[in-house]
Design a protein around this motif. Structure first.
Motif, short mmCIF file in Angstrom:
data_model
loop_
_atom_site.label_atom_id
_atom_site.label_comp_id
_atom_site.label_asym_id
_atom_site.label_seq_id
_atom_site.Cartn_x
_atom_site.Cartn_y
_atom_site.Cartn_z
N TYR A 1 68.91 57.82 -4.41
CA TYR A 1 67.95 57.82 -5.52
C TYR A 1 66.52 57.83 -4.99
O TYR A 1 65.65 58.57 -5.49
N ALA A 2 66.25 57.02 -3.97
CA ALA A 2 64.90 56.95 -3.40
C ALA A 2 64.48 58.31 -2.84
O ALA A 2 63.33 58.74 -3.01
N LEU A 3 65.42 58.99 -2.19
CA LEU A 3 65.11 60.30 -1.62
C LEU A 3 64.70 61.28 -2.71
O LEU A 3 63.70 61.99 -2.59
N GLN A 4 65.46 61.34 -3.79
CA GLN A 4 65.12 62.23 -4.89
C GLN A 4 63.78 61.86 -5.51
O GLN A 4 62.98 62.74 -5.87
N TRP A 5 63.53 60.57 -5.63
CA TRP A 5 62.29 60.11 -6.26
C TRP A 5 61.07 60.54 -5.44
O TRP A 5 60.11 61.09 -5.98
N PHE A 6 61.11 60.33 -4.13
CA PHE A 6 59.96 60.69 -3.29
C PHE A 6 59.80 62.20 -3.16
O PHE A 6 58.68 62.71 -3.14
N LEU A 7 60.91 62.94 -3.06
CA LEU A 7 60.81 64.39 -2.95
C LEU A 7 60.16 64.99 -4.20
O LEU A 7 59.51 66.04 -4.12
N GLY A 8 60.32 64.32 -5.33
CA GLY A 8 59.74 64.82 -6.57
C GLY A 8 58.22 64.86 -6.58
O GLY A 8 57.61 65.58 -7.38
N TRP A 9 57.58 64.11 -5.67
CA TRP A 9 56.11 64.08 -5.61
C TRP A 9 55.55 65.21 -4.73
O TRP A 9 54.34 65.43 -4.70
N GLY A 10 56.40 65.88 -3.99
CA GLY A 10 55.94 66.98 -3.14
C GLY A 10 54.97 66.50 -2.07
O GLY A 10 55.18 65.46 -1.42
N SER A 11 53.88 67.25 -1.89
CA SER A 11 52.90 66.94 -0.84
C SER A 11 51.96 65.81 -1.21
O SER A 11 51.09 65.43 -0.42
N ARG A 12 52.15 65.24 -2.40
CA ARG A 12 51.23 64.19 -2.85
C ARG A 12 51.68 62.79 -2.43
O ARG A 12 51.11 61.80 -2.87
N VAL A 13 52.70 62.70 -1.59
CA VAL A 13 53.15 61.40 -1.10
C VAL A 13 53.47 61.51 0.39
O VAL A 13 53.92 62.56 0.87
N ARG A 14 53.22 60.43 1.13
CA ARG A 14 53.55 60.35 2.55
C ARG A 14 54.39 59.09 2.76
O ARG A 14 53.90 57.97 2.59
N VAL A 15 55.63 59.29 3.12
CA VAL A 15 56.54 58.15 3.33
C VAL A 15 56.21 57.52 4.68
O VAL A 15 56.12 58.20 5.70
N LEU A 16 56.07 56.19 4.71
CA LEU A 16 55.62 55.48 5.92
C LEU A 16 56.72 54.65 6.59
O LEU A 16 56.78 54.58 7.82
N ALA A 17 57.58 54.01 5.82
CA ALA A 17 58.59 53.11 6.40
C ALA A 17 59.65 52.83 5.33
O ALA A 17 59.40 53.02 4.12
N PRO A 18 60.86 52.43 5.80
CA PRO A 18 61.31 52.16 7.17
C PRO A 18 61.66 53.46 7.90
O PRO A 18 61.88 54.49 7.27
N GLU A 19 61.76 53.39 9.20
CA GLU A 19 61.96 54.57 10.02
C GLU A 19 63.24 55.34 9.67
O GLU A 19 63.22 56.58 9.62
N PRO A 20 64.38 54.67 9.42
CA PRO A 20 65.60 55.42 9.07
C PRO A 20 65.41 56.29 7.83
O PRO A 20 65.89 57.42 7.77
N PHE A 21 64.68 55.75 6.86
CA PHE A 21 64.45 56.54 5.64
C PHE A 21 63.46 57.66 5.91
O PHE A 21 63.61 58.78 5.40
N VAL A 22 62.42 57.40 6.73
CA VAL A 22 61.46 58.45 7.08
C VAL A 22 62.18 59.61 7.76
O VAL A 22 61.93 60.79 7.46
N THR A 23 63.10 59.29 8.67
CA THR A 23 63.86 60.33 9.37
C THR A 23 64.69 61.15 8.38
O THR A 23 64.71 62.39 8.44
#
Length: 299
Positions: free
Chosen positions: A261-283
């Motif tokens: 769910y988190a992956l879909q949520w962040f991808l929905g923002w496109g270039s307007r968001v920069r994921v910072l942590a935790p590292e496993p999720f950033v990867t």
């Protein structure tokens, strides 16, 4: 619904003083004989009804007899009316007119709250809700095709409750295959049918009625959001849920129930968001972005 009709007759007599039996029969869509039986039952309940014959005659409450109409406060009536109005937004059989008839002028000032629970799928949603209500009342099983992240499946359940939660409608019922109570989202539920198979209503464990209790937010993700997304963060998490940087970007850390769910949520923002942590999720986030680019290259 005979009780509703009796209340309606009493309210009509209070409002109009005197009416005829044909008037009541037409208003409540029953025969004059049914109205006569209703009047007898109202008298047995302790409310003296007088029937006069001839020109100017009719049915009325005895002079000097008053009925206490202050059982419900104005705030309580407003709450009832708001609730019924919201249900009418997804019902094929609105109740507002009937309620107004029964409560009369007490509802004239209660139109300042509008709750619309319908959605883009209002037509199909109303049909599903009406069918489920009938199945619950008749204690009959329902079947449907259900779509979820692992595919689709034909389900058969004993419906118990229709639930509005998390901005969506659900049916809550007992699934014999799982031997447990489950929630099913109505917008993912199609080909709904009421079966001939009946069931004995089961006692619902109290903990099962704590809808969503099994969902735990145990994944903490930090990100940086573009300034134009402030209103969305305020809408979802409140104005104190982020910290504004000097460059206008917004730093925030939010809890999520699962990575998908988190992956879909962040991808929905496109270039307007920069994921910072935790590292496993950033990867994982970067891997998903690469897959999207590869898919574009293959078109």
């Amino acid at each position: 619904m005979r009780l509703n009709r009796l209340i309606g007759i009493i309210t009509t007599l209070q409002q109009k003083g005197k009416v005829t039996a044909p008037y009541l029969a037409e208003k409540f869509e029953v025969s004059r004989r049914t109205i006569a039986r209703d009047i007898e039952d109202i008298c047995r309940a302790g409310i003296p009804i007088v029937t006069t014959q001839g020109s100017g005659g009719g049915i009325s409450i005895m002079d000097g007899f008053t009925i206490d109409t202050t059982v419900l406060t104005e705030d309580e009536l407003q709450a009832i009316f708001a609730g019924i109005s919201s249900l009418d937004s997804v019902s094929n059989r609105p109740s507002n007119a009937s309620l107004r008839d029964k409560l009369g002028g007490q509802l004239e000032t209660m139109d300042h709250i509008v709750i619309d629970l319908a959605s883009f799928y209002k037509g199909s949603l109303s049909e599903k809700i009406e069918l489920l209500k009938a199945a619950i009342s008749a204690h009959r099983q329902v079947s449907f095709r259900y779509y979820y992240n692992r595919g689709e499946e034909i389900k058969c359940i004993e419906p118990a409750l229709i639930v509005f939660k998390w901005t969506s409608w659900y049916v809550f019922g007992y699934c014999p295959d799982r031997a447990d109570f489950r929630m099913y989202k109505l917008n993912r539920l199609w080909e709904l049918e009421m079966l001939d198979t009946t069931f004995q209503p089961r006692e619902i464990p109290r903990e099962k009625l704590q809808f969503g209790q099994h969902l735990t937010d145990d994944i903490l993700i930090s990100a940086r959001f573009a300034p134009e997304l402030k209103y969305r963060l305020v809408e979802e998490y409140g104005p104190s849920s982020f910290t504004a940087r000097e460059d206008g970007w917004l730093d925030a850390t939010y809890w999520f129930t699962d990575y998908d769910y988190a992956l879909q949520w962040f991808l929905g923002w496109g270039s307007r968001v920069r994921v910072l942590a935790p590292e496993p999720f950033v990867t994982r986030y970067r891997e998903e972005l690469r897959k999207m680019l590869d898919a574009l290259d293959q078109t």
